[in-house]
Design a protein around this motif. Structure first.
Motif, mmCIF file in Angstrom:
data_model
loop_
_atom_site.group_PDB
_atom_site.id
_atom_site.type_symbol
_atom_site.label_atom_id
_atom_site.label_comp_id
_atom_site.label_asym_id
_atom_site.label_seq_id
_atom_site.Cartn_x
_atom_site.Cartn_y
_atom_site.Cartn_z
ATOM 1 N N THR A 101 56.839 39.915 45.332
ATOM 2 C CA THR A 101 56.585 39.289 44.035
ATOM 3 C C THR A 101 55.766 38.016 44.271
ATOM 4 O OG1 THR A 101 58.634 38.053 44.271
ATOM 5 C CG2 THR A 101 58.772 40.107 43.044
ATOM 6 N N LYS A 102 55.257 37.462 43.202
ATOM 7 C CA LYS A 102 54.603 36.142 43.271
ATOM 8 C C LYS A 102 55.470 35.172 42.487
ATOM 9 C CE LYS A 102 50.692 33.418 41.746
ATOM 10 N NZ LYS A 102 49.384 33.369 41.116
ATOM 11 N N PRO A 103 55.899 34.046 42.975
ATOM 12 C CA PRO A 103 55.970 33.723 44.385
ATOM 13 C C PRO A 103 57.029 34.579 45.070
ATOM 14 C CG PRO A 103 57.207 32.091 43.119
ATOM 15 C CD PRO A 103 56.608 33.063 42.138
ATOM 16 N N ILE A 133 48.970 37.100 44.274
ATOM 17 C CA ILE A 133 48.557 38.446 43.866
ATOM 18 C C ILE A 133 47.516 38.978 44.846
ATOM 19 C CG2 ILE A 133 47.427 39.812 42.067
ATOM 20 C CD1 ILE A 133 48.808 37.936 40.011
ATOM 21 N N GLU A 134 46.461 38.193 45.053
ATOM 22 C CA GLU A 134 45.458 38.569 46.044
ATOM 23 C C GLU A 134 46.011 38.266 47.439
ATOM 24 O OE1 GLU A 134 42.710 40.011 45.195
ATOM 25 O OE2 GLU A 134 42.649 39.580 43.043
ATOM 26 N N TRP A 135 45.442 38.926 48.433
ATOM 27 C CA TRP A 135 45.913 38.672 49.800
ATOM 28 C C TRP A 135 45.224 37.468 50.445
ATOM 29 C CZ3 TRP A 135 47.897 42.870 53.567
ATOM 30 C CH2 TRP A 135 48.901 43.624 52.926
ATOM 31 N N HIS A 158 49.206 45.378 35.178
ATOM 32 C CA HIS A 158 48.200 44.411 34.736
ATOM 33 C C HIS A 158 47.067 44.208 35.724
ATOM 34 C CE1 HIS A 158 51.863 43.474 32.380
ATOM 35 N NE2 HIS A 158 50.976 43.757 31.458
ATOM 36 N N GLN A 159 47.362 44.438 36.982
ATOM 37 C CA GLN A 159 46.293 44.355 37.972
ATOM 38 C C GLN A 159 46.666 45.258 39.137
ATOM 39 O OE1 GLN A 159 45.402 40.334 39.138
ATOM 40 N NE2 GLN A 159 43.413 40.883 39.980
ATOM 41 N N TYR A 160 45.745 46.062 39.585
ATOM 42 C CA TYR A 160 46.056 46.945 40.712
ATOM 43 C C TYR A 160 44.787 47.174 41.509
ATOM 44 C CZ TYR A 160 44.448 50.203 37.124
ATOM 45 O OH TYR A 160 43.726 50.802 36.137
ATOM 46 N N ILE A 197 46.325 26.179 45.581
ATOM 47 C CA ILE A 197 46.763 27.222 46.511
ATOM 48 C C ILE A 197 45.522 27.948 47.044
ATOM 49 C CG2 ILE A 197 48.223 29.272 46.803
ATOM 50 C CD1 ILE A 197 49.884 26.897 45.969
ATOM 51 N N LYS A 198 44.595 28.229 46.125
ATOM 52 C CA LYS A 198 43.339 28.878 46.506
ATOM 53 C C LYS A 198 42.237 28.230 45.674
ATOM 54 C CE LYS A 198 45.714 33.239 46.965
ATOM 55 N NZ LYS A 198 45.854 34.611 46.533
ATOM 56 N N SER A 199 41.082 28.030 46.273
ATOM 57 C CA SER A 199 40.016 27.430 45.478
ATOM 58 C C SER A 199 39.348 28.523 44.648
ATOM 59 C CB SER A 199 39.009 26.754 46.393
ATOM 60 O OG SER A 199 38.637 27.647 47.416
ATOM 61 N N HIS A 200 39.728 28.630 43.408
ATOM 62 C CA HIS A 200 39.184 29.690 42.557
ATOM 63 C C HIS A 200 37.712 29.491 42.263
ATOM 64 C CE1 HIS A 200 42.813 31.921 40.726
ATOM 65 N NE2 HIS A 200 42.920 31.763 42.022
ATOM 66 N N HIS A 201 37.045 30.595 42.340
ATOM 67 C CA HIS A 201 35.628 30.583 42.049
ATOM 68 C C HIS A 201 35.465 31.140 40.643
ATOM 69 C CE1 HIS A 201 31.479 32.376 42.628
ATOM 70 N NE2 HIS A 201 32.014 33.229 41.788
ATOM 71 N N ASN A 202 34.910 30.337 39.789
ATOM 72 C CA ASN A 202 34.753 30.806 38.424
ATOM 73 C C ASN A 202 33.327 30.618 37.971
ATOM 74 O OD1 ASN A 202 35.905 32.005 36.221
ATOM 75 N ND2 ASN A 202 37.736 30.748 36.467
#
Ligand code: XMP
Length: 512
Positions: free
Chosen positions: A503-505, A509-511, A432-434, A341-346
């Motif tokens: 909600t997700k989905p 969470i991120e835009w 949990h995240q804001y 869905i998104k290429s996470h950068h870790n």
């Protein structure tokens, strides 16, 4: 590390990680293993107990997950949960069939308190359990006794104490099952004989000793993001090998307000080599004119590796690279074929780009809550131990559209106020995240006697257990009101604040 070990044998259930976490919460070390693991391998691990998880299949179908019947002859206590309960019945000569009505959700359950896993003072004879099954045990195997039932399900639990075999049709690992954690605890302590000696204090002691032996005089390198995992890994490594450890913290400039300094301060006095690279200009220059989310992520990921590499070269030959991999990553990597869905950068994933001899993953067997407990045990600052998840590309993916210095400053200031007010309202532990998102939209407003045409800021708060699905946090209107009022008054160029209630989905969470 010689701890008593319990194996959680995974038959594909959605709660397999949760079972493992519950076991660890009882102070007992456990590992999740696939049901395909050969019995010889399981025997070699010398478990003191085995838990069969649930799973979506029907035990009587030919291709359903199963295990060798020999497992029941090992004299190792076994607890079967849901599918695991049915599998035990099926393999030992009972009969499992499809029920007329499936049981799903909170169900009144009647317990036989003479059973070793139910027989506690605090468990009433009738309590709620969480059910989720279509098949049921029509006939239990010879030598077994029914120890719980519901109005629809004649065998909600069964046991054969002589062979130390126990099974429950419901899910004791789920919070909705009243006294469920106690049932798991009694299975572990009273049936398996677990002493419950798995603590983060002992883990730290042994891990430090092992790392020291492994590293010897070698040089160790760690990419520090300031996130919980890399920070705890850095703390552990620095206790083990001191200044043989170098941490490189690439500050891309997209951190939250004051965050770069907080991270640096948290490691002052730890005796490690801490390198902070202030690379904001470098990152900003590559972001000019870029507004596509995936392009932003890609550029930041690439630039990050480039900066890290340049810095790593200055250290010379490195022997070990530390990665902050944690146990859920390991469990999940077995089935990881979901759509991107998104290429996470870790920042953990750098091995292709830096020359080193070996990888050290000191947290690879720990769950997130254990990682935090370890961090506390090691004396790491609260800001790092309790830090909410923060994406690798940082605020760059919370500024919609092109990033400019001005927008970055606006977002940092607004986000700071939001976090301050959430903490003031005592909501920071429950959400949990804001965070704040600077949308690329402007709208008309009125301030004093004048017209304004400024940015709209979005606030987002989510509650979640795994960040794969999430609900929006029901922040009281009064708190939102204070946030909105402070933000439009104190931050320039924002004249409108909205709260994201998706909600997700279907949203993420991120835009971006
Ligand atoms: P989404 O937006 O996909 O986010 O619902 C799920 C969780 O992942 C975090 N996230 C990231 N974490 N690198 C990370 O390490 C990334 O590139 C990244 N992008 C999103 C997000 O903050 C949320 O907690």
């Amino acid at each position: 590390m010689s701890h008593q070990l319990v194996i959680v044998l995974d038959f594909g259930g959605q709660y397999n990680q949760l079972i493992a976490r519950r076991v660890r919460e009882c102070g007992v070390y456990c590992e999740v293993k696939s049901y395909k693991t050969p019995i010889e391998e399981l025997k070699k691990m010398s478990p003191v107990g085995i838990i069969f998880t649930g799973g979506p299949n029907s035990v009587y179908k030919d291709d359903s997950p199963t295990c060798s019947k020999e497992i029941f002859e090992l004299r190792i206590p076994i607890l079967g949960i849901c599918y695991g309960c049915q599998l035990m019945a099926h393999l030992l000569g009972g009969k499992v069939t499809s029920a007329v009505t499936s049981e799903y959700g909170k169900t009144e359950t009647y317990y036989d308190k003479s059973c070793a896993i139910f027989g506690a003072e605090d468990l009433p004879e009738k309590a709620i359990s969480w059910m989720s099954h279509t098949d049921y045990i029509e006939k239990i195997p010879d030598g077994f006794k029914v120890t719980a039932h519901t109005d629809c399900c004649p065998t909600a639990a069964m046991e054969c104490p002589e062979r130390k075999l126990y099974a429950v049709q419901f899910h004791p690992e789920v919070n909705h099952t009243e006294h469920g954690a106690g049932m798991i605890d009694r299975f572990l302590k009273n049936v398996c004989g677990c002493v419950g000696d798995w603590t983060m204090e002992k883990y730290a002691e042994t891990a430090i000793k092992n790392i020291r032996e492994k590293v010897g005089d070698g040089k160790v390198l760690l990419a520090l993001s300031g996130g919980v995992d890399s920070s705890v890994a850095a703390a552990l490594l620095s206790k083990a090998v001191g200044d043989k450890l170098t941490c490189i913290f690439v500050d891309h400039g997209f951190m939250r307000k004051n965050e770069g300094d907080e991270i640096e301060q948290a490691f002052a006095g730890w005796g490690l080599n801490f390198v902070r690279v202030n690379a904001k200009e470098q990152f900003m220059s590559r972001m000019r004119g870029v507004s596509d989310p995936e392009t932003k992520r890609k550029i930041i990921g690439e630039e990050f590796i480039r900066v890290f590499e340049q810095e790593a070269k200055k250290i010379g030959k490195v022997d070990f690279l530390v990665q902050g991999t944690i146990y859920p990553d390991i469990i999940e990597s077995g089935t990881g074929d979901a759509a991107v869905i998104k290429s996470h950068h870790n920042v953990g994933g750098l091995p292709d780009h830096v020359d080193f001899k070996e990888i050290i993953e000191p947290l690879r067997m720990l769950f997130k809550d254990e990682v935090r407990a370890l961090g506390r045990e090691l004396g790491l600052a609260d800001v790092l131990v309790n830090r909410q998840p923060f994406p690798g590309p940082g605020l760059a993916i919370r500024i919609i559209g092109e990033i400019t210095d001005e927008k970055l400053e606006i977002l940092q200031d607004a986000d700071y106020i939001f976090r301050e007010e959430i903490a003031r309202a005592g909501l920071d532990k429950n959400i949990h995240q804001y965070f704040a998102v600077l949308t690329n939209m402007r709208s008309v407003g009125v301030m004093g006697d004048g017209r304004t045409y400024d940015y709209t800021l979005a606030l987002r708060g989510v509650v979640t257990t795994d960040f794969m699905t999430a609900d929006f946090a029901k922040i009281p209107y009064e708190v939102l009101e204070v946030c909105a009022s402070r933000i439009v008054n104190e931050v320039k160029s924002i004249n409108r604040v909205v709260y994201d209630v998706t909600t997700k989905p279907p949203a993420t969470i991120e835009w971006e």
